[in-house]
Design an enzyme around this catalytic site. Structure first.
Site, PDB file in Angstrom:
ATOM      1  N   HIS A  10      22.546  -1.057 -10.153  1.00  0.00           N
ATOM      2  CA  HIS A  10      22.001   0.267  -9.848  1.00  0.00           C
ATOM      3  C   HIS A  10      23.128   1.257  -9.554  1.00  0.00           C
ATOM      4  CE1 HIS A  10      19.374   2.904  -7.044  1.00  0.00           C
ATOM      5  NE2 HIS A  10      19.034   3.172  -8.290  1.00  0.00           N
ATOM      6  N   HIS A  52      23.455  11.790  -8.723  1.00  0.00           N
ATOM      7  CA  HIS A  52      22.081  11.531  -8.276  1.00  0.00           C
ATOM      8  C   HIS A  52      21.454  12.739  -7.590  1.00  0.00           C
ATOM      9  CE1 HIS A  52      18.864  10.043  -5.639  1.00  0.00           C
ATOM     10  NE2 HIS A  52      18.680   9.115  -6.548  1.00  0.00           N
TER      11      HIS A  52
HETATM   12  O1  G3P Z   1      16.048   4.252 -12.286  1.00  0.00           O
HETATM   13  C1  G3P Z   1      15.640   3.564 -11.156  1.00  0.00           C
HETATM   14  C2  G3P Z   1      16.044   4.230  -9.866  1.00  0.00           C
HETATM   15  O2  G3P Z   1      17.371   4.621  -9.941  1.00  0.00           O
HETATM   16  C3  G3P Z   1      15.171   5.389  -9.520  1.00  0.00           C
HETATM   17  O3  G3P Z   1      15.437   5.966  -8.282  1.00  0.00           O
HETATM   18  O4  G3P Z   1      16.432   7.631  -6.800  1.00  0.00           O
HETATM   19  O5  G3P Z   1      17.654   5.541  -7.239  1.00  0.00           O
HETATM   20  O6  G3P Z   1      17.453   7.279  -9.005  1.00  0.00           O
HETATM   21  P1  G3P Z   1      16.809   6.632  -7.830  1.00  0.00           P
HETATM   22 MG    MG Z   2      18.406   6.317 -10.682  1.00  0.00          MG
END
Ligand code: G3P
Ligand code: MG
Length: 256
Positions: A10, A52
């Site tokens: 992630h 982000h």
């Molecule tokens: O793509 C999955 C996840 O990254 C979605 O939430 O806020 O971490 O971008 P976020």
């Molecule tokens: Mg994400």
């Protein structure tokens, strides 16, 4: 069948590196990951950048909106210092830089389109076109060779569909709405991406039975990961790349 990797780092390096930086991508790779998720929005000049938050303050010091600056200006902002001394000077990268790194190292990408409110169409269109350009050489080959675009913004994915229909899309939702099936069909999406906390075995079964891929975010407990994989979840992203490795669950799957 899901043609992509099952375990995805992630924001590049999960909890081990400053998110959405080249250092994060390198960290994921060092931990054996050849699959990453990262977030993309547009800078003031329309150049896609990997970031982000739409505002400064958490990962990049300062105040104000990210999209008030050009990509070149954003490249001078420090996206690493908040995380640790060894990352001081790590810039906000462009999408092109991150994609080049990933392609060079054979890292599969889940490209999350994260538009600044009001820029949904433009962001979806631009990111899809840029992805199409980068992957034009492998279009029509095995589906696993392509990245997967995803977004919480239905509008951004509609624009992506128009701009580059042959780049696969996944619709991201926190909570799965009752009309999920129609919405996936409307987008020509291949997968539903959802918060694992709001998934049930019944919903997982329905999504899989309808022929869609099922991706979860963000799973950090091995026991939970095992549980959702047993429900038929195809893939998930994790921040704990140190405890949930790239081959997690493979032995269990092979035994079933
Ligand atoms: O793509 C999955 C996840 O990254 C979605 O939430 O806020 O971490 O971008 P976020
Ligand atoms: Mg994400």
């Amino acid at each position: 069948m899901w043609p992509y990797p099952k375990i995805v780092a992630h924001r590049g390096g999960g909890a081990l590196a400053p998110e959405n930086t080249i250092a994060a991508m390198r960290c994921g790779l060092t931990h054996g990951f050849h699959a990453v998720e990262f977030d993309v929005m547009l800078a003031r000049d329309g150049v896609p950048v990997v970031m982000h938050d739409t505002v400064f303050g958490r990962t990049v010091a300062g105040e104000g909106n990210v999209n008030e600056y050009t990509a070149q200006e954003l490249a001078t902002r420090d996206a690493g210092a908040w995380f640790g001394e060894e990352y001081i000077g790590e810039p906000i990268p462009t999408f092109e830089q991150v994609a080049a790194f990933c392609m060079q190292h054979h890292i599969w990408m889940n490209i999350e389109i994260k538009p600044v409110p009001g820029f949904e169409d433009q962001t979806g269109w631009t990111v899809a076109q840029a992805t199409h350009r980068l992957f034009s050489g492998v279009l029509g080959r095995s589906p696993g060779a392509l990245p997967l675009l995803s977004s919480f913004s239905f509008e951004a994915l509609q624009a992506a569909q128009l701009a580059a229909p042959d780049i696969p899309r996944g619709w991201l939702v926190d909570d799965i709405p009752p009309d999920w099936h129609e919405r996936l069909l409307a987008l020509g999406a291949i997968a539903l991406h959802t918060n694992h906390n709001n998934l049930t075995p019944l919903l997982a079964r329905a999504i899989k039975d309808a022929g869609f891929g099922l991706f979860c975010y963000t799973v950090n407990e091995p026991a939970r990961a095992t549980e959702i994989l047993s429900w038929g979840v195809d893939a998930f992203c994790t921040d704990r790349i140190d405890v949930i490795g790239p081959t997690f669950g493979s032995a269990t799957a092979a035994m079933r």
